[in-house]
Design a protein around this motif. Sequence first.
Motif, PDB file in Angstrom:
ATOM      1  N   ALA A   9       0.878  -1.103   0.039  1.00 25.18           N
ATOM      2  CA  ALA A   9       0.189  -0.152   0.177  1.00 25.18           C
ATOM      3  C   ALA A   9       0.915   1.067   0.034  1.00 25.18           C
ATOM      4  O   ALA A   9       1.999   1.196   0.431  1.00 25.18           O
ATOM      5  CB  ALA A   9      -0.739  -0.010   1.240  1.00 25.18           C
ATOM      6  N   PHE A  10       0.410   2.055  -0.702  1.00 26.63           N
ATOM      7  CA  PHE A  10       1.203   3.558  -0.607  1.00 26.63           C
ATOM      8  C   PHE A  10       0.470   4.661   0.239  1.00 26.63           C
ATOM      9  O   PHE A  10      -0.938   4.723  -0.328  1.00 26.63           O
ATOM     10  CB  PHE A  10       1.384   3.830  -2.013  1.00 26.63           C
ATOM     11  N   THR A  11       0.835   5.145   1.218  1.00 27.08           N
ATOM     12  CA  THR A  11       0.079   6.082   1.985  1.00 27.08           C
ATOM     13  C   THR A  11       0.798   7.378   2.040  1.00 27.08           C
ATOM     14  O   THR A  11       1.904   7.159   2.595  1.00 27.08           O
ATOM     15  CB  THR A  11      -0.395   5.571   3.323  1.00 27.08           C
ATOM     16  N   PHE A  12       0.206   8.744   1.992  1.00 29.10           N
ATOM     17  CA  PHE A  12       0.832   9.756   2.455  1.00 29.10           C
ATOM     18  C   PHE A  12       0.594  10.002   4.031  1.00 29.10           C
ATOM     19  O   PHE A  12      -0.669   9.807   4.508  1.00 29.10           O
ATOM     20  CB  PHE A  12       0.132  10.906   1.553  1.00 29.10           C
ATOM     21  N   ILE A  13       1.742  10.342   4.644  1.00 28.38           N
ATOM     22  CA  ILE A  13       1.580  10.550   6.122  1.00 28.38           C
ATOM     23  C   ILE A  13       2.274  11.742   6.564  1.00 28.38           C
ATOM     24  O   ILE A  13       2.903  12.295   5.700  1.00 28.38           O
ATOM     25  CB  ILE A  13       2.313   9.128   7.069  1.00 28.38           C
ATOM     26  N   GLN A  14       2.168  12.288   7.832  1.00 24.92           N
ATOM     27  CA  GLN A  14       2.742  13.063   8.396  1.00 24.92           C
ATOM     28  C   GLN A  14       3.557  12.723   9.968  1.00 24.92           C
ATOM     29  O   GLN A  14       2.964  11.549  10.299  1.00 24.92           O
ATOM     30  CB  GLN A  14       1.808  14.204   8.725  1.00 24.92           C
ATOM     31  N   PRO A  15       4.471  13.393  10.406  1.00 23.83           N
ATOM     32  CA  PRO A  15       4.795  13.076  11.574  1.00 23.83           C
ATOM     33  C   PRO A  15       3.734  12.889  12.599  1.00 23.83           C
ATOM     34  O   PRO A  15       2.908  13.637  12.632  1.00 23.83           O
ATOM     35  CB  PRO A  15       5.728  14.244  11.997  1.00 23.83           C
ATOM     36  N   GLY A  16       3.901  11.822  13.482  1.00 26.96           N
ATOM     37  CA  GLY A  16       2.851  11.359  14.265  1.00 26.96           C
ATOM     38  C   GLY A  16       2.024  10.208  13.793  1.00 26.96           C
ATOM     39  O   GLY A  16       1.485   9.484  14.678  1.00 26.96           O
ATOM     40  N   ALA A  18       1.033   6.746  12.748  1.00 29.08           N
ATOM     41  CA  ALA A  18       1.320   5.253  13.004  1.00 29.08           C
ATOM     42  C   ALA A  18       2.593   4.669  12.426  1.00 29.08           C
ATOM     43  O   ALA A  18       3.421   4.038  12.873  1.00 29.08           O
ATOM     44  CB  ALA A  18       0.195   4.325  13.133  1.00 29.08           C
ATOM     45  N   LEU A  19       2.775   5.059  11.020  1.00 22.55           N
ATOM     46  CA  LEU A  19       3.924   4.509  10.313  1.00 22.55           C
ATOM     47  C   LEU A  19       5.097   5.384  10.226  1.00 22.55           C
ATOM     48  O   LEU A  19       6.225   4.845   9.715  1.00 22.55           O
ATOM     49  CB  LEU A  19       3.360   4.415   8.933  1.00 22.55           C
ATOM     50  N   TYR A  20       5.055   6.394  10.767  1.00 20.36           N
ATOM     51  CA  TYR A  20       6.376   7.553  10.999  1.00 20.36           C
ATOM     52  C   TYR A  20       7.540   7.015  11.599  1.00 20.36           C
ATOM     53  O   TYR A  20       8.437   6.996  10.937  1.00 20.36           O
ATOM     54  CB  TYR A  20       5.731   8.881  11.254  1.00 20.36           C
ATOM     55  N   GLU A  21       7.376   6.396  12.792  1.00 17.46           N
ATOM     56  CA  GLU A  21       8.483   5.822  13.268  1.00 17.46           C
ATOM     57  C   GLU A  21       9.071   4.678  12.307  1.00 17.46           C
ATOM     58  O   GLU A  21      10.501   4.444  12.402  1.00 17.46           O
ATOM     59  CB  GLU A  21       8.245   5.052  14.729  1.00 17.46           C
ATOM     60  N   GLY A  22       8.501   3.929  11.716  1.00 18.58           N
ATOM     61  CA  GLY A  22       8.936   3.003  10.629  1.00 18.58           C
ATOM     62  C   GLY A  22       9.389   3.671   9.465  1.00 18.58           C
ATOM     63  O   GLY A  22      10.561   3.341   8.998  1.00 18.58           O
ATOM     64  N   LEU A  24      11.223   6.686   9.761  1.00 19.09           N
ATOM     65  CA  LEU A  24      12.367   6.944  10.165  1.00 19.09           C
ATOM     66  C   LEU A  24      13.260   6.017  10.470  1.00 19.09           C
ATOM     67  O   LEU A  24      14.702   6.039  10.199  1.00 19.09           O
ATOM     68  CB  LEU A  24      12.169   7.765  11.492  1.00 19.09           C
ATOM     69  N   GLU A  25      12.806   4.774  10.963  1.00 18.10           N
ATOM     70  CA  GLU A  25      13.801   3.553  11.126  1.00 18.10           C
ATOM     71  C   GLU A  25      14.531   3.089   9.557  1.00 18.10           C
ATOM     72  O   GLU A  25      15.593   3.050   9.491  1.00 18.10           O
ATOM     73  CB  GLU A  25      13.172   2.460  11.580  1.00 18.10           C
ATOM     74  N   LEU A  26      13.684   3.180   8.558  1.00 22.66           N
ATOM     75  CA  LEU A  26      13.906   2.858   7.198  1.00 22.66           C
ATOM     76  C   LEU A  26      15.003   3.816   6.821  1.00 22.66           C
ATOM     77  O   LEU A  26      15.950   3.383   6.089  1.00 22.66           O
ATOM     78  CB  LEU A  26      12.823   2.770   6.338  1.00 22.66           C
ATOM     79  N   ARG A  27      14.548   5.224   6.937  1.00 23.33           N
ATOM     80  CA  ARG A  27      15.682   6.296   6.509  1.00 23.33           C
ATOM     81  C   ARG A  27      16.800   6.025   7.251  1.00 23.33           C
ATOM     82  O   ARG A  27      18.103   6.250   6.494  1.00 23.33           O
ATOM     83  CB  ARG A  27      15.061   7.566   6.784  1.00 23.33           C
ATOM     84  N   PHE A  28      16.890   5.760   8.306  1.00 22.81           N
ATOM     85  CA  PHE A  28      18.107   5.481   9.149  1.00 22.81           C
ATOM     86  C   PHE A  28      19.022   4.134   8.716  1.00 22.81           C
ATOM     87  O   PHE A  28      20.324   4.380   8.386  1.00 22.81           O
ATOM     88  CB  PHE A  28      17.876   5.227  10.804  1.00 22.81           C
ATOM     89  N   ARG A  29      18.308   3.072   8.576  1.00 18.93           N
ATOM     90  CA  ARG A  29      19.122   2.013   8.283  1.00 18.93           C
ATOM     91  C   ARG A  29      19.629   2.007   6.713  1.00 18.93           C
ATOM     92  O   ARG A  29      20.754   1.602   6.437  1.00 18.93           O
ATOM     93  CB  ARG A  29      17.903   0.697   8.180  1.00 18.93           C
ATOM     94  N   VAL A  30      18.780   2.662   5.720  1.00 15.50           N
ATOM     95  CA  VAL A  30      19.260   2.823   4.368  1.00 15.50           C
ATOM     96  C   VAL A  30      19.975   3.777   4.253  1.00 15.50           C
ATOM     97  O   VAL A  30      21.099   3.583   3.435  1.00 15.50           O
ATOM     98  CB  VAL A  30      17.903   2.742   3.399  1.00 15.50           C
ATOM     99  N   LEU A  31      19.644   4.987   4.633  1.00 19.86           N
ATOM    100  CA  LEU A  31      20.452   6.278   4.120  1.00 19.86           C
ATOM    101  C   LEU A  31      21.571   6.763   5.190  1.00 19.86           C
ATOM    102  O   LEU A  31      22.530   7.284   4.781  1.00 19.86           O
ATOM    103  CB  LEU A  31      19.381   7.491   3.868  1.00 19.86           C
ATOM    104  N   GLY A  59       1.875  -3.384   8.332  1.00 18.69           N
ATOM    105  CA  GLY A  59       2.375  -2.409   9.230  1.00 18.69           C
ATOM    106  C   GLY A  59       4.170  -2.112   9.244  1.00 18.69           C
ATOM    107  O   GLY A  59       4.462  -1.402  10.072  1.00 18.69           O
ATOM    108  N   HIS A  60       4.645  -2.791   8.394  1.00 15.12           N
ATOM    109  CA  HIS A  60       5.894  -2.558   8.089  1.00 15.12           C
ATOM    110  C   HIS A  60       6.343  -1.737   6.901  1.00 15.12           C
ATOM    111  O   HIS A  60       5.716  -1.826   5.827  1.00 15.12           O
ATOM    112  CB  HIS A  60       6.712  -3.957   7.694  1.00 15.12           C
ATOM    113  N   VAL A  61       7.116  -0.671   7.156  1.00 12.45           N
ATOM    114  CA  VAL A  61       7.500   0.471   5.885  1.00 12.45           C
ATOM    115  C   VAL A  61       8.478  -0.168   5.212  1.00 12.45           C
ATOM    116  O   VAL A  61       9.514  -0.443   5.847  1.00 12.45           O
ATOM    117  CB  VAL A  61       7.885   1.893   6.683  1.00 12.45           C
ATOM    118  N   LEU A  62       8.385  -0.244   3.783  1.00 14.66           N
ATOM    119  CA  LEU A  62       9.348  -1.086   2.925  1.00 14.66           C
ATOM    120  C   LEU A  62       9.929   0.134   2.348  1.00 14.66           C
ATOM    121  O   LEU A  62      11.122  -0.177   1.380  1.00 14.66           O
ATOM    122  CB  LEU A  62       8.584  -1.804   2.001  1.00 14.66           C
ATOM    123  N   GLY A  63       9.306   1.114   2.031  1.00 11.18           N
ATOM    124  CA  GLY A  63      10.035   2.381   1.012  1.00 11.18           C
ATOM    125  C   GLY A  63       9.384   3.659   1.400  1.00 11.18           C
ATOM    126  O   GLY A  63       8.275   3.423   2.100  1.00 11.18           O
TER     127      GLY A  63
END
Length: 151
Positions: A9-16, A18-22, A24-31, A59-63
């Motif tokens: 699924a593709f979803t536009f989100i904002q900080p806060g 439920a997927l935002y922490e995921g 941030l974690e992906l951005r940390f791990r990859v970038l 519930g997992h952010v993949l990209g």
Amino acid sequence: MATSHADVAFTFIQPGHALYEGELELRFRVLREPLGYSRSDVAFPFEADSLHLVAHQDGHVLGCVLFHPEDAHGGRLFQMAVAAHLQGQGLGARLVRTLEAELVQRGFNHVHLHARAPAVPFYERLGYAIVGEPYTEVGIPHRSMRRTLGA
């Protein structure tokens, strides 16, 4: 984890969100982590003013890809990341194209970005053109790139 692109699924989100922490974690791990940066180096001061698009499944952010508007007509694509096990399978292109379609709907007509040197061919395939000379950002070679939307 096996991933069918049809189930993503593709979803536009904002900080806060439920997927935002995921995200941030992906951005940390990859970038950031591969360059020796800490988790505290992931978030930008303008996170809340940016458009965040996440690709997710169960519930997992993949990209993810973010866009920061700089004026009424355009802005900067940044923090594009795809989970390592899914890179090269088209998810990144779907993220960029989904974001671009939303930007056109919102009246934006151009996007620029700072591409890490290895990502330049990816963005060129999506219609982005190199602008200016190479430079170093976060300790690695980059190129500025730009694309006119809706053209």
